[in-house]
Design an enzyme around this catalytic site. Structure first.
Site, PDB file in Angstrom:
ATOM      1  CB  VAL A   1      77.423  -1.595   4.500  1.00 22.50           C
ATOM      2  CG1 VAL A   1      76.685  -1.943   3.110  1.00 22.50           C
ATOM      3  CG2 VAL A   1      76.227  -0.823   5.297  1.00 22.50           C
TER       4      VAL A   1
ATOM      5  N   GLY B   1      86.235   0.574   2.836  1.00 21.60           N
ATOM      6  CA  GLY B   1      85.480   0.394   4.015  1.00 21.60           C
ATOM      7  C   GLY B   1      85.016  -1.003   4.444  1.00 21.60           C
TER       8      GLY B   1
ATOM      9  N   GLY C   1      83.063  -2.129   7.254  1.00 21.04           N
ATOM     10  CA  GLY C   1      82.281  -2.175   8.111  1.00 21.04           C
ATOM     11  C   GLY C   1      80.915  -2.941   8.263  1.00 21.04           C
TER      12      GLY C   1
ATOM     13  CE1 TYR D   1      83.169 -10.482   6.687  1.00 25.49           C
ATOM     14  CE2 TYR D   1      80.580 -10.461   7.066  1.00 25.49           C
ATOM     15  CZ  TYR D   1      81.766 -11.250   6.928  1.00 25.49           C
ATOM     16  OH  TYR D   1      81.956 -12.513   6.701  1.00 25.49           O
TER      17      TYR D   1
ATOM     18  CE  LYS E   1      71.715   9.301   8.803  1.00 27.24           C
ATOM     19  NZ  LYS E   1      71.522   8.233   8.349  1.00 27.24           N
TER      20      LYS E   1
END
Ligand code: NAD
Length: 310
Positions: free
Chosen positions: A140, A136, A138, A142, A36
């Site tokens: 995802v 959250g 954002g 949303y 990552k």
């Protein structure tokens, strides 16, 4: 990309995220994982062509052993700069040969996980009349909120960015709440779709949900908290299984992107999780313990067959 407080904090995060990628890939039946990237910087002020080209040059030095794409703080268009330096990128905009934003496929996977958890807890996968709290909104979160509304749930949601909450609340007709209170909101499903460590020693006894299923990576501050969630009767869908939709999408690019195949693979999250929930109940273990056993068994088995020479 985050403004980490120190290089040590970034290193700790990237090591946990890398481990999570291995588990996520193994649980989804993909032969990837182990890596990552984190970029230390403020996404609002520190992005530049040079930064993403420099990142591209580092990725290129790994000669295809590592591929990456958008995640927290970055968008698919940032990596268009990196493309000038490396071809080992996934999730690029469609116009640049990629499969595009992963947010909705990740959300689609979260919904499969939510249906499995609802089925296990309430004997029906339906969201009709259920109360879902989304942390959250954002890329995802949303789509999780939108899909939950479309399926008949009442959605209460929070984001630290007030403009985002205002826009999404008026578009979807959801109930906005305080970012710091959303975790304690009474609800059927808490969907953490912001950052990690939502379930920690301070919050675990304040949660008032039946189920936790969301997209955030590393939702538990440490794996022992999974036992506490079990004691409290909260059903937890391990994040590395629930949020695999985006990885499934970008991994498919390597075989020549096929949206139907991706959708089919993401739908399998439902069956994988249902089996884990049942086994966890039968053996009196946390869902995290059982899920980790599953992925470690797959890693060992596939490692073993690779000793066969072809
Ligand atoms: P994003 O950066 O687009 O959205 C995150 C949102 O959370 C932002 O709107 C931000 O303002 C908000 N936020 C941050 N802290 C908050 C808090 N304390 N309370 C409320 N809101 C807060 O990121 P994303 O791509 O939507 O990813 C969300 C999570 O899902 C991350 O943990 C990410 O690692 C994980 N994830 C994303 C994908 C993907 O395909 N994008 C795939 C797997 C996992």
């Amino acid at each position: 990309m985050l403004p980490y407080a120190s290089e040590d904090a970034a290193l700790t995060d990237v090591l946990r995220l890398s481990e999570g990628m291995t588990y996520k890939a193994a649980a989804a039946g993909l032969d990837f994982g182990g890596g990552k990237t984190v970029v230390i910087g403020d996404p609002a002020t520190d992005k530049s062509e040079a930064l993403f080209r420099a990142l591209g040059r580092f990725i290129q030095t790994l000669n295809g052993r590592y591929r990456t794409g958008e995640d927290v703080g970055t968008s698919e268009s940032d990596f268009v700069h990196s493309l000038k330096e490396t071809r080992y990128l996934v999730g690029l905009p469609k116009a640049f040969g990629g499969s595009g934003d992963t947010g909705d496929n990740t959300a689609f996977g979260v919904m499969q996980a939510m249906h499995a958890a609802l089925m296990h807890r309430f004997k029906s996968p339906s969201l009709k009349g259920r109360r879902v709290a989304v942390q959250g909104l954002g890329k995802v979160g949303y789509h999780v909120a939108r899909r939950a509304v479309e399926e008949g749930a009442t959605v209460v949601a929070a984001d630290i960015n007030p403009h985002v909450v205002g826009r999404v609340a008026s578009e979807l007709g959801i109930e906005p709440t305080d970012p710091w209170a959303v975790v304690e909101t009474p609800c059927d499903v808490l969907a953490p779709c912001a950052l990690g460590n939502v379930v920690n020693r301070n919050t675990v006894d304040l949660l008032r949900c039946e189920i936790i299923v969301g997209s955030a990576n590393n939702q538990l501050e440490d794996d022992t908290l999974a036992d506490r969630l079990r004691e409290r009767g909260i059903l937890y869908a391990p994040d590395f299984i629930a949020n695999a939709g985006g990885l499934i999408q970008v991994a498919d690019e390597i075989h020549g992107y096929n949206p139907e195949r991706v959708r089919h693979q993401i739908e399998m999250i439902y069956d994988v999780l249902l089996a884990i929930f049942q086994e966890a109940d039968e053996r009196g273990l946390s869902t995290t313990t059982v899920a980790l056993e599953h992925v470690r068994r797959r890693l060992d088995t596939i490692h073993a067959i690779h000793r066969i020479r072809s």
